[in-house]
Write a protein that holds these residues in place. Structure first.
Motif, PDB file in Angstrom:
ATOM      1  N   ILE A 118       0.834  -1.202   0.000  1.00 17.15           N
ATOM      2  CA  ILE A 118       0.000   0.000   0.000  1.00 17.15           C
ATOM      3  C   ILE A 118       0.867   1.249   0.000  1.00 17.15           C
ATOM      4  O   ILE A 118       0.596   2.212  -0.743  1.00 17.15           O
ATOM      5  CB  ILE A 118      -0.950  -0.021   1.210  1.00 17.15           C
ATOM      6  N   PHE A 119       1.935   1.241   0.805  1.00 18.06           N
ATOM      7  CA  PHE A 119       2.852   2.385   0.801  1.00 18.06           C
ATOM      8  C   PHE A 119       3.411   2.623  -0.596  1.00 18.06           C
ATOM      9  O   PHE A 119       3.454   3.758  -1.087  1.00 18.06           O
ATOM     10  CB  PHE A 119       3.999   2.141   1.785  1.00 18.06           C
ATOM     11  N   HIS A 120       3.842   1.554  -1.268  1.00 19.71           N
ATOM     12  CA  HIS A 120       4.437   1.687  -2.602  1.00 19.71           C
ATOM     13  C   HIS A 120       3.433   2.273  -3.595  1.00 19.71           C
ATOM     14  O   HIS A 120       3.778   3.158  -4.390  1.00 19.71           O
ATOM     15  CB  HIS A 120       4.904   0.312  -3.098  1.00 19.71           C
TER      16      HIS A 120
ATOM     17  N   ALA B 103      12.573   3.724  -2.481  1.00 24.29           N
ATOM     18  CA  ALA B 103      13.647   3.138  -3.297  1.00 24.29           C
ATOM     19  C   ALA B 103      13.769   1.644  -3.020  1.00 24.29           C
ATOM     20  O   ALA B 103      14.017   0.843  -3.928  1.00 24.29           O
ATOM     21  CB  ALA B 103      14.967   3.849  -3.005  1.00 24.29           C
ATOM     22  N   THR B 104      13.548   1.263  -1.770  1.00 27.47           N
ATOM     23  CA  THR B 104      13.628  -0.152  -1.403  1.00 27.47           C
ATOM     24  C   THR B 104      12.459  -0.941  -1.992  1.00 27.47           C
ATOM     25  O   THR B 104      12.644  -2.041  -2.527  1.00 27.47           O
ATOM     26  CB  THR B 104      13.629  -0.298   0.129  1.00 27.47           C
ATOM     27  N   THR B 105      11.250  -0.373  -1.923  1.00 25.81           N
ATOM     28  CA  THR B 105      10.094  -1.098  -2.469  1.00 25.81           C
ATOM     29  C   THR B 105      10.174  -1.196  -3.991  1.00 25.81           C
ATOM     30  O   THR B 105       9.705  -2.172  -4.579  1.00 25.81           O
ATOM     31  CB  THR B 105       8.769  -0.438  -2.058  1.00 25.81           C
ATOM     32  N   ILE B 106      10.763  -0.197  -4.653  1.00 23.49           N
ATOM     33  CA  ILE B 106      10.970  -0.281  -6.109  1.00 23.49           C
ATOM     34  C   ILE B 106      11.861  -1.467  -6.434  1.00 23.49           C
ATOM     35  O   ILE B 106      11.596  -2.251  -7.359  1.00 23.49           O
ATOM     36  CB  ILE B 106      11.581   1.027  -6.649  1.00 23.49           C
ATOM     37  N   ALA B 107      12.957  -1.609  -5.669  1.00 24.06           N
ATOM     38  CA  ALA B 107      13.874  -2.729  -5.898  1.00 24.06           C
ATOM     39  C   ALA B 107      13.180  -4.063  -5.641  1.00 24.06           C
ATOM     40  O   ALA B 107      13.372  -5.035  -6.381  1.00 24.06           O
ATOM     41  CB  ALA B 107      15.102  -2.583  -5.001  1.00 24.06           C
ATOM     42  N   ILE B 108      12.343  -4.119  -4.616  1.00 26.20           N
ATOM     43  CA  ILE B 108      11.612  -5.352  -4.304  1.00 26.20           C
ATOM     44  C   ILE B 108      10.659  -5.711  -5.446  1.00 26.20           C
ATOM     45  O   ILE B 108      10.598  -6.864  -5.889  1.00 26.20           O
ATOM     46  CB  ILE B 108      10.835  -5.197  -2.980  1.00 26.20           C
ATOM     47  N   CYS B 109       9.919  -4.716  -5.929  1.00 22.12           N
ATOM     48  CA  CYS B 109       8.980  -4.964  -7.033  1.00 22.12           C
ATOM     49  C   CYS B 109       9.701  -5.423  -8.285  1.00 22.12           C
ATOM     50  O   CYS B 109       9.214  -6.282  -9.024  1.00 22.12           O
ATOM     51  CB  CYS B 109       8.172  -3.698  -7.321  1.00 22.12           C
ATOM     52  N   SER B 110      10.880  -4.838  -8.527  1.00 23.76           N
ATOM     53  CA  SER B 110      11.672  -5.251  -9.689  1.00 23.76           C
ATOM     54  C   SER B 110      12.058  -6.724  -9.583  1.00 23.76           C
ATOM     55  O   SER B 110      11.947  -7.484 -10.557  1.00 23.76           O
ATOM     56  CB  SER B 110      12.923  -4.377  -9.795  1.00 23.76           C
ATOM     57  N   ARG B 111      12.507  -7.132  -8.401  1.00 24.92           N
ATOM     58  CA  ARG B 111      12.880  -8.525  -8.202  1.00 24.92           C
ATOM     59  C   ARG B 111      11.670  -9.452  -8.326  1.00 24.92           C
ATOM     60  O   ARG B 111      11.765 -10.559  -8.874  1.00 24.92           O
ATOM     61  CB  ARG B 111      13.540  -8.697  -6.837  1.00 24.92           C
ATOM     62  N   LEU B 112      10.539  -9.030  -7.809  1.00 27.03           N
ATOM     63  CA  LEU B 112       9.330  -9.845  -7.916  1.00 27.03           C
ATOM     64  C   LEU B 112       8.908 -10.006  -9.368  1.00 27.03           C
ATOM     65  O   LEU B 112       8.510 -11.099  -9.800  1.00 27.03           O
ATOM     66  CB  LEU B 112       8.199  -9.207  -7.103  1.00 27.03           C
ATOM     67  N   ASP B 113       8.985  -8.903 -10.148  1.00 25.04           N
ATOM     68  CA  ASP B 113       8.651  -8.985 -11.579  1.00 25.04           C
ATOM     69  C   ASP B 113       9.560  -9.981 -12.286  1.00 25.04           C
ATOM     70  O   ASP B 113       9.119 -10.755 -13.140  1.00 25.04           O
ATOM     71  CB  ASP B 113       8.786  -7.605 -12.233  1.00 25.04           C
ATOM     72  N   SER B 114      10.845  -9.933 -11.936  1.00 20.42           N
ATOM     73  CA  SER B 114      11.804 -10.848 -12.549  1.00 20.42           C
ATOM     74  C   SER B 114      11.480 -12.291 -12.192  1.00 20.42           C
ATOM     75  O   SER B 114      11.528 -13.187 -13.041  1.00 20.42           O
ATOM     76  CB  SER B 114      13.219 -10.495 -12.086  1.00 20.42           C
ATOM     77  N   ALA B 115      11.109 -12.527 -10.923  1.00 23.42           N
ATOM     78  CA  ALA B 115      10.770 -13.884 -10.493  1.00 23.42           C
ATOM     79  C   ALA B 115       9.530 -14.394 -11.206  1.00 23.42           C
ATOM     80  O   ALA B 115       9.476 -15.557 -11.643  1.00 23.42           O
ATOM     81  CB  ALA B 115      10.550 -13.905  -8.978  1.00 23.42           C
TER      82      ALA B 115
END
Length: 292
Positions: free
Chosen positions: A8-10, A66-78
């Motif tokens: 929700i924050f993201h 910035a941290t949640t962006i990186a997390i979302c990027s990794r999730l998209d990749s997975a």
């Protein structure tokens, strides 16, 4: 850390508004507001400055975003890897290119890609801004220069040149230039707008305009230049990669052209085993006349 609160924050940080984020997530504004407040209480910090026009991230909020962006990027990749673990090629592939190359070269050729992978979904992002592939703003890119980002696989597709073109109808009416000096008697159509003064295209345009050009038309993209040329308004400065799909145009002054403009395909190293990346790469290489 509660992942729902981070999600929700993201969404709120990305939208800059509780209203827009609530529409995206299909939650009530009050529920989202409570989750943000709870997250701020857990972290003992303020994440947003609240004002009448929306929400602005605090310094601490910027760090978390910035941290949640990186997390979302990794999730998209997975997710992409999980989808590609199946036999059939399907799902979305985000492709980015410049407006001009994407409009004049890539889009007219996509039929053959869909024949090879009928269930693939292409999200074609055409803009001059260079998207960050490592942050998954797109999955794969075609760029008019060699990419400088680290952790990218790159492959040169071709070298393009800027040349002069006109319709045969225009040339029958207005005559065909036999040398550069003859261009002064014709309307020149070229891309306008801001370009680096030392760019290959700008240097070629500057050369054309060293003559006493009597009339000109500038357009802020090559598709507009092409439309003007095809409607017999004059002689256009256009990239030679459009020739295959524009048989109505005739090249003018064959020895007059720009320096080579390199065209590269690039995608993140982590997507090298993606079936969607592979089928798109093979499609582009084949269309560029390169054996995959």
């Amino acid at each position: 850390m509660d992942w729902d609160k981070l999600r929700i924050f993201h969404a709120v940080a990305e939208a800059g508004s509780l209203t827009r984020a609530a529409d995206t997530l299909r939650l009530s504004q009050s529920a989202m507001s409570r989750q943000i407040s709870a997250l701020e209480e857990t972290l003992s910090t303020t994440l947003f400055h609240r004002h009448a026009r929306g929400l602005l991230l605090t310094e601490q909020g910027e760090l978390l975003f910035a941290t949640t962006i990186a997390i979302c990027s990794r999730l998209d990749s997975a997710v992409a890897r999980l989808r590609d673990s199946q036999d059939k090629i399907f799902g979305e592939l985000r492709v980015t290119s410049s407006v001009d190359f994407g409009t004049l070269w890539l889009a007219p050729r996509l039929e053959s890609l869909y024949r090879a992978a009928p269930r693939i979904k292409i999200d074609l992002i055409l803009e001059q801004r260079v998207l960050d592939l490592t942050m998954r703003e797109a999955d794969i890119a075609i760029r008019m220069k060699e990419p400088s980002q680290a952790d990218l696989i790159r492959r040169k597709l071709m070298s393009a040149q800027m040349r002069l073109y006109a319709t045969r109808s225009y040339l029958r009416t207005c005559g065909e230039p036999r040398n550069e000096e003859d261009l002064a008697d014709h309307r020149i159509i070229c891309q306008g707008g801001s370009r680096p003064p030392d760019s290959i295209t700008q240097r070629f345009v500057d050369r054309i305009f060293t003559g006493n050009i009597s009339s000109y038309l500038t357009v802020n993209n090559y598709y507009g230049v092409l439309q003007a040329v095809q409607h017999h308004l004059g002689i256009g400065v256009l990239p030679d990669y459009l020739e295959k799909h524009c048989p109505d145009l005739k090249p003018i002054l064959a020895d007059l052209h720009s320096e080579d403009i390199p065209v590269y395909l690039a995608y993140p190293l982590e997507l090298r085993d993606s079936k969607r990346i592979r089928v798109f790469r093979e499609f582009v290489l084949t269309e560029a006349g390169i054996k995959p």
